[in-house]
Design an enzyme around this catalytic site. Structure first.
Site, PDB file in Angstrom:
ATOM      1  N   ASN A  83       2.142   1.797 -11.473  1.00 63.17           N
ATOM      2  CA  ASN A  83       1.438   1.430 -10.241  1.00 63.17           C
ATOM      3  C   ASN A  83       0.091   2.142 -10.100  1.00 63.17           C
ATOM      4  O   ASN A  83      -0.807   1.641  -9.428  1.00 63.17           O
ATOM      5  CB  ASN A  83       2.363   1.773  -9.059  1.00 63.17           C
ATOM      6  CG  ASN A  83       1.625   1.849  -7.751  1.00 63.17           C
ATOM      7  OD1 ASN A  83       1.319   0.834  -7.134  1.00 63.17           O
ATOM      8  ND2 ASN A  83       1.306   3.068  -7.306  1.00 63.17           N
ATOM      9  N   TYR A 140     -13.046  -4.328 -12.378  1.00 61.67           N
ATOM     10  CA  TYR A 140     -11.688  -4.092 -11.867  1.00 61.67           C
ATOM     11  C   TYR A 140     -10.807  -5.307 -12.173  1.00 61.67           C
ATOM     12  O   TYR A 140      -9.692  -5.171 -12.698  1.00 61.67           O
ATOM     13  CB  TYR A 140     -11.733  -3.803 -10.364  1.00 61.67           C
ATOM     14  CG  TYR A 140     -10.374  -3.734  -9.705  1.00 61.67           C
ATOM     15  CD1 TYR A 140      -9.512  -2.672  -9.958  1.00 61.67           C
ATOM     16  CD2 TYR A 140      -9.951  -4.733  -8.824  1.00 61.67           C
ATOM     17  CE1 TYR A 140      -8.257  -2.614  -9.357  1.00 61.67           C
ATOM     18  CE2 TYR A 140      -8.709  -4.687  -8.214  1.00 61.67           C
ATOM     19  CZ  TYR A 140      -7.860  -3.624  -8.489  1.00 61.67           C
ATOM     20  OH  TYR A 140      -6.621  -3.564  -7.893  1.00 61.67           O
ATOM     21  N   GLY A 141     -11.305  -6.495 -11.867  1.00 60.65           N
ATOM     22  CA  GLY A 141     -10.537  -7.710 -12.144  1.00 60.65           C
ATOM     23  C   GLY A 141     -10.276  -7.877 -13.630  1.00 60.65           C
ATOM     24  O   GLY A 141      -9.173  -8.258 -14.042  1.00 60.65           O
ATOM     25  N   ALA A 142     -11.264  -7.558 -14.433  1.00 61.79           N
ATOM     26  CA  ALA A 142     -11.099  -7.678 -15.888  1.00 61.79           C
ATOM     27  C   ALA A 142     -10.031  -6.711 -16.386  1.00 61.79           C
ATOM     28  O   ALA A 142      -9.226  -7.042 -17.265  1.00 61.79           O
ATOM     29  CB  ALA A 142     -12.434  -7.421 -16.583  1.00 61.79           C
ATOM     30  N   LYS A 144      -7.468  -5.584 -14.650  1.00 64.24           N
ATOM     31  CA  LYS A 144      -6.153  -6.094 -14.226  1.00 64.24           C
ATOM     32  C   LYS A 144      -5.746  -7.305 -15.072  1.00 64.24           C
ATOM     33  O   LYS A 144      -4.555  -7.500 -15.357  1.00 64.24           O
ATOM     34  CB  LYS A 144      -6.183  -6.442 -12.741  1.00 64.24           C
ATOM     35  CG  LYS A 144      -6.304  -5.227 -11.805  1.00 64.24           C
ATOM     36  CD  LYS A 144      -5.177  -4.217 -11.971  1.00 64.24           C
ATOM     37  CE  LYS A 144      -5.073  -3.240 -10.807  1.00 64.24           C
ATOM     38  NZ  LYS A 144      -4.052  -2.200 -11.040  1.00 64.24           N
TER      39      LYS A 144
HETATM   40  N1  LIG Z   1      -4.321  -2.122  -1.780  1.00 64.84           N
HETATM   41  C1  LIG Z   1      -4.563  -3.339  -2.235  1.00 64.84           C
HETATM   42  O1  LIG Z   1      -5.060  -4.217  -1.492  1.00 64.84           O
HETATM   43  C2  LIG Z   1      -4.257  -3.679  -3.665  1.00 64.84           C
HETATM   44  C3  LIG Z   1      -4.345  -5.018  -4.063  1.00 64.84           C
HETATM   45  C4  LIG Z   1      -4.051  -5.367  -5.367  1.00 64.84           C
HETATM   46  C5  LIG Z   1      -3.645  -4.405  -6.262  1.00 64.84           C
HETATM   47  N2  LIG Z   1      -3.568  -3.098  -5.870  1.00 64.84           N
HETATM   48  C6  LIG Z   1      -3.113  -2.133  -6.883  1.00 64.84           C
HETATM   49  O2  LIG Z   1      -1.982  -1.447  -6.350  1.00 64.84           O
HETATM   50  C7  LIG Z   1      -1.822  -0.209  -7.047  1.00 64.84           C
HETATM   51  C8  LIG Z   1      -1.542   0.883  -6.023  1.00 64.84           C
HETATM   52  O3  LIG Z   1      -2.699   1.086  -5.225  1.00 64.84           O
HETATM   53  P1  LIG Z   1      -2.659   1.259  -3.656  1.00 64.84           P
HETATM   54  O4  LIG Z   1      -3.254   0.056  -3.072  1.00 64.84           O
HETATM   55  O5  LIG Z   1      -1.318   1.684  -3.209  1.00 64.84           O
HETATM   56  O6  LIG Z   1      -3.758   2.410  -3.472  1.00 64.84           O
HETATM   57  P2  LIG Z   1      -3.599   3.990  -3.403  1.00 64.84           P
HETATM   58  O7  LIG Z   1      -2.962   4.367  -2.134  1.00 64.84           O
HETATM   59  O8  LIG Z   1      -4.987   4.499  -3.702  1.00 64.84           O
HETATM   60  O9  LIG Z   1      -2.626   4.368  -4.590  1.00 64.84           O
HETATM   61  C9  LIG Z   1      -3.041   4.642  -5.916  1.00 64.84           C
HETATM   62  C10 LIG Z   1      -2.202   5.796  -6.445  1.00 64.84           C
HETATM   63  O10 LIG Z   1      -2.483   5.983  -7.830  1.00 64.84           O
HETATM   64  C11 LIG Z   1      -2.584   7.375  -8.078  1.00 64.84           C
HETATM   65  N3  LIG Z   1      -3.470   7.555  -9.226  1.00 64.84           N
HETATM   66  C12 LIG Z   1      -4.748   7.130  -9.334  1.00 64.84           C
HETATM   67  N4  LIG Z   1      -5.263   7.510 -10.515  1.00 64.84           N
HETATM   68  C13 LIG Z   1      -4.283   8.196 -11.167  1.00 64.84           C
HETATM   69  C14 LIG Z   1      -4.202   8.857 -12.423  1.00 64.84           C
HETATM   70  N5  LIG Z   1      -5.256   8.914 -13.262  1.00 64.84           N
HETATM   71  N6  LIG Z   1      -3.043   9.461 -12.775  1.00 64.84           N
HETATM   72  C15 LIG Z   1      -1.989   9.434 -11.934  1.00 64.84           C
HETATM   73  N7  LIG Z   1      -1.996   8.815 -10.723  1.00 64.84           N
HETATM   74  C16 LIG Z   1      -3.138   8.219 -10.357  1.00 64.84           C
HETATM   75  C17 LIG Z   1      -3.166   7.976  -6.804  1.00 64.84           C
HETATM   76  O11 LIG Z   1      -2.775   9.333  -6.620  1.00 64.84           O
HETATM   77  P3  LIG Z   1      -3.742  10.546  -7.056  1.00 64.84           P
HETATM   78  O12 LIG Z   1      -5.101  10.232  -6.540  1.00 64.84           O
HETATM   79  O13 LIG Z   1      -3.108  11.749  -6.425  1.00 64.84           O
HETATM   80  O14 LIG Z   1      -3.689  10.603  -8.543  1.00 64.84           O
HETATM   81  C18 LIG Z   1      -2.511   7.103  -5.735  1.00 64.84           C
HETATM   82  O15 LIG Z   1      -1.292   7.666  -5.269  1.00 64.84           O
HETATM   83  C19 LIG Z   1      -3.106  -0.010  -7.859  1.00 64.84           C
HETATM   84  O16 LIG Z   1      -2.840  -0.321  -9.204  1.00 64.84           O
HETATM   85  C20 LIG Z   1      -4.060  -1.021  -7.255  1.00 64.84           C
HETATM   86  O17 LIG Z   1      -5.035  -1.436  -8.176  1.00 64.84           O
HETATM   87  C21 LIG Z   1      -3.854  -2.726  -4.603  1.00 64.84           C
END
Ligand SMILES: NC(=O)c1ccc[n+]([C@@H]2O[C@H](COP(=O)([O-])OP(=O)(O)OC[C@H]3O[C@@H](n4cnc5c(N)ncnc54)[C@H](OP(=O)(O)O)[C@@H]3O)[C@@H](O)[C@H]2O)c1
Length: 236
Positions: A83, A140-142, A144
């Site tokens: 995730n 980012y899209g690329a 994913k």
């Molecule tokens: N929110 C949306 O609208 C949305 C839509 C589509 C897809 N997504 C995807 O959903 C996933 C979760 O994101 P979220 O929306 O829940 O946002 P978020 O709250 O920012 O969660 C992302 C998590 O990833 C961790 N992380 C980031 N880089 C990391 C690394 N190098 N190593 C280990 N952990 C890492 C962060 O913790 P730390 O900073 O402490 O490492 C954070 O807990 C992501 O893949 C995102 O692209 C989100």
């Protein structure tokens, strides 16, 4: 015959916040022992305490950190949820493209490769992609979209062990750290307006789908991209 009473184990990367936290909560509710990972030890510890998970902090983009973390991760893994991810903006062109690839693709690949020998028979892998893979969003899209191709590859590589690999692709989800302070009322209204059901998604919307796809019941679903976007993009 003695029944196997081992609890199923799960690792949720980026489980300290947002979607990952909700996924961890859903898996715990289903009776799994859950490890949440991320870079910020304080955030992880707080969440772990609140939801009843175990925290293991490491940077999933750093191969050496991933290797070092193995000692603190379960020796047998039933569910892996890739995730951790997010969007990187504001750097020069090449750096932005590489940073989004590293944050979203390299993190998932490094953790999965490191844990492959520990995957239980019939283990489940779910990776969080995005609607952005199908609706632009540049680097980012690329990145994913690359996860979609990799997921298909994983499904075939691990299918003979009964392991499944799927990608869950959320649309706009509220209550995460994803957008930082960049979300405006206007943009949110546009995102919600592009759905069929007229609302933003929640982390729990994504978590319930991940929980099903990583359950024993979902053994014949693999290599798929499953959208959770309120109809904002139609997978037909
Ligand atoms: N929110 C949306 O609208 C949305 C839509 C589509 C897809 N997504 C995807 O959903 C996933 C979760 O994101 P979220 O929306 O829940 O946002 P978020 O709250 O920012 O969660 C992302 C998590 O990833 C961790 N992380 C980031 N880089 C990391 C690394 N190098 N190593 C280990 N952990 C890492 C962060 O913790 P730390 O900073 O402490 O490492 C954070 O807990 C992501 O893949 C995102 O692209 C989100």
């Amino acid at each position: 015959m003695v029944a196997n009473t081992r609890l199923r184990t799960a690792i949720v990367t980026g489980g300290g916040t947002g979607i990952g936290r909700a996924v961890a909560e859903a898996l715990i509710a289903d009776g799994l022992e859950v490890v949440i990972t991320g870079r910020r030890a304080d955030v992880l510890e707080r969440t772990a305490k609140e939801i009843g998970a175990r925290a293991v902090d490491f940077d999933a983009a750093d191969p050496e950190a991933v290797t070092r973390a193995l000692d603190r991760l379960p020796s047998e893994v039933d569910v892996l949820v890739n995730n951790a991810g997010g969007v990187v903006q504001g750097r020069d062109l090449k750096e932005t493209w590489l940073a989004n690839y590293e944050l979203n693709v390299v993190t998932a690949v490094l953790v999965t490769e490191a844990l492959k020998p520990r995957l239980a028979q019939h283990a489940r892998i779910a990776t969080i992609g995005s609607i952005a893979a199908r609706k632009g969003a540049g680097s980012y899209g690329a990145a994913k979209a690359a996860l979609e191709a990799w997921t298909a590859d994983l499904a075939f590589a691990l299918g003979s062990r009964g392991v499944t690999a799927n990608l869950v692709a959320p649309g706009y989800i509220d209550d995460t750290e994803f957008f930082g302070d960049t979300m405006t009322d206007e943009r949110r209204t546009w995102l919600v307006g592009s759905t069929a059901n007229g609302r933003a998604g929640t982390p729990a919307d994504v978590a319930s789908v991940v929980a099903f796809l990583t359950s024993p019941a979902a053994g014949h679903i693999t290599g798929q991209v499953v959208p959770v976007n309120g109809g904002a993009n139609l997978a037909r």
